[in-house]
Motif scaffolding. Sequence first.
Motif, PDB file in Angstrom:
ATOM      1  N   TYR A  41       0.839  -1.202   0.000  1.00  0.00           N
ATOM      2  CA  TYR A  41       0.000   0.000   0.000  1.00  0.00           C
ATOM      3  C   TYR A  41       0.873   1.250   0.000  1.00  0.00           C
ATOM      4  O   TYR A  41       0.644   2.193  -0.771  1.00  0.00           O
ATOM      5  N   ILE A  42       1.896   1.255   0.853  1.00  0.00           N
ATOM      6  CA  ILE A  42       2.762   2.435   0.966  1.00  0.00           C
ATOM      7  C   ILE A  42       3.554   2.658  -0.326  1.00  0.00           C
ATOM      8  O   ILE A  42       3.671   3.784  -0.807  1.00  0.00           O
ATOM      9  N   HIS A  43       4.064   1.570  -0.908  1.00  0.00           N
ATOM     10  CA  HIS A  43       4.812   1.727  -2.162  1.00  0.00           C
ATOM     11  C   HIS A  43       3.898   2.186  -3.305  1.00  0.00           C
ATOM     12  O   HIS A  43       4.298   3.014  -4.124  1.00  0.00           O
ATOM     13  N   LEU A  44       2.676   1.678  -3.331  1.00  0.00           N
ATOM     14  CA  LEU A  44       1.732   2.096  -4.380  1.00  0.00           C
ATOM     15  C   LEU A  44       1.300   3.546  -4.170  1.00  0.00           C
ATOM     16  O   LEU A  44       1.190   4.320  -5.123  1.00  0.00           O
ATOM     17  N   PHE A  45       1.082   3.912  -2.891  1.00  0.00           N
ATOM     18  CA  PHE A  45       0.749   5.301  -2.540  1.00  0.00           C
ATOM     19  C   PHE A  45       1.830   6.240  -3.090  1.00  0.00           C
ATOM     20  O   PHE A  45       1.524   7.271  -3.695  1.00  0.00           O
ATOM     21  N   ALA A  46       3.098   5.849  -2.904  1.00  0.00           N
ATOM     22  CA  ALA A  46       4.214   6.678  -3.377  1.00  0.00           C
ATOM     23  C   ALA A  46       4.224   6.781  -4.901  1.00  0.00           C
ATOM     24  O   ALA A  46       4.713   7.756  -5.463  1.00  0.00           O
ATOM     25  N   GLN A  47       3.689   5.756  -5.566  1.00  0.00           N
ATOM     26  CA  GLN A  47       3.674   5.791  -7.033  1.00  0.00           C
ATOM     27  C   GLN A  47       2.516   6.595  -7.596  1.00  0.00           C
ATOM     28  O   GLN A  47       2.641   7.214  -8.644  1.00  0.00           O
ATOM     29  N   VAL A  48       1.373   6.580  -6.892  1.00  0.00           N
ATOM     30  CA  VAL A  48       0.199   7.284  -7.438  1.00  0.00           C
ATOM     31  C   VAL A  48       0.040   8.700  -6.871  1.00  0.00           C
ATOM     32  O   VAL A  48      -0.835   9.441  -7.313  1.00  0.00           O
ATOM     33  N   PHE A  58       9.469  10.960  -2.490  1.00  0.00           N
ATOM     34  CA  PHE A  58       8.996  10.008  -1.486  1.00  0.00           C
ATOM     35  C   PHE A  58       9.445   8.585  -1.838  1.00  0.00           C
ATOM     36  O   PHE A  58       9.805   7.809  -0.950  1.00  0.00           O
ATOM     37  N   GLN A  59       9.475   8.262  -3.107  1.00  0.00           N
ATOM     38  CA  GLN A  59       9.974   6.938  -3.512  1.00  0.00           C
ATOM     39  C   GLN A  59      11.443   6.774  -3.135  1.00  0.00           C
ATOM     40  O   GLN A  59      11.869   5.686  -2.734  1.00  0.00           O
ATOM     41  N   GLN A  60      12.206   7.851  -3.253  1.00  0.00           N
ATOM     42  CA  GLN A  60      13.621   7.792  -2.836  1.00  0.00           C
ATOM     43  C   GLN A  60      13.730   7.589  -1.331  1.00  0.00           C
ATOM     44  O   GLN A  60      14.584   6.827  -0.861  1.00  0.00           O
ATOM     45  N   LEU A  61      12.850   8.247  -0.579  1.00  0.00           N
ATOM     46  CA  LEU A  61      12.840   8.063   0.879  1.00  0.00           C
ATOM     47  C   LEU A  61      12.504   6.620   1.242  1.00  0.00           C
ATOM     48  O   LEU A  61      13.104   6.045   2.145  1.00  0.00           O
ATOM     49  N   LEU A  62      11.534   6.039   0.544  1.00  0.00           N
ATOM     50  CA  LEU A  62      11.143   4.647   0.826  1.00  0.00           C
ATOM     51  C   LEU A  62      12.290   3.679   0.536  1.00  0.00           C
ATOM     52  O   LEU A  62      12.457   2.684   1.245  1.00  0.00           O
TER      53      LEU A  62
END
Length: 117
Positions: A41-48, A58-62
């Motif tokens: 969910y968190i990775h998809l949230f960062a993508q959308v 945010f993807q870099q932070l993840l």
Amino acid sequence: KMANETLKAQLGNAAWRLFHTILARYPDAPSKQEQSTLSQYIHLFAQVYPCGDCARHFQQLLAKYPPQTKSRKTAALWGCHVHNKVNERLGKDEYDCTTILEDYDCGCGSDEKELDA
Ligand code: FAD
């Protein structure tokens, strides 16, 4: 320009509220399936997330700080810390994470009581 900044801030506020509230309601002892679901969910949230720059950062932070999904407490603290990383980048104050679970109440506390009953 000003209006765009206001809209971006409102979107950020709403997104962070949902984000932290989900983490504060995540199970204390999640199953492997629940851990996987939260991480996805968190990775998809960062993508959308509908602000290209924000999503990219945010993807870099993840990638640097992967979601901590072992328990409600670790997930909520992790969420607070990554939001603080975003705060830091935007020149905002650091948030005190010590009361993170109490700070985000979904107003659905009776759900858990019903399950216990
Ligand atoms: P917000 O940061 O929106 O926070 C809302 C409220 O949450 C605060 O008032 C406070 O009560 C509480 N809070 C603050 N820090 C924490 C914390 N660490 N843990 C828990 N609660 C906290 N904006 C950009 O301009 N550039 C970006 O790259 C960018 N990236 C973003 C990435 C994501 C994933 C998200 C959700 C938002 C992003 N934003 C970005 C928006 C930005 O983070 C703010 O939401 C926006 O600037 C409005 O800030 P604010 O001061 O109202 O507080």
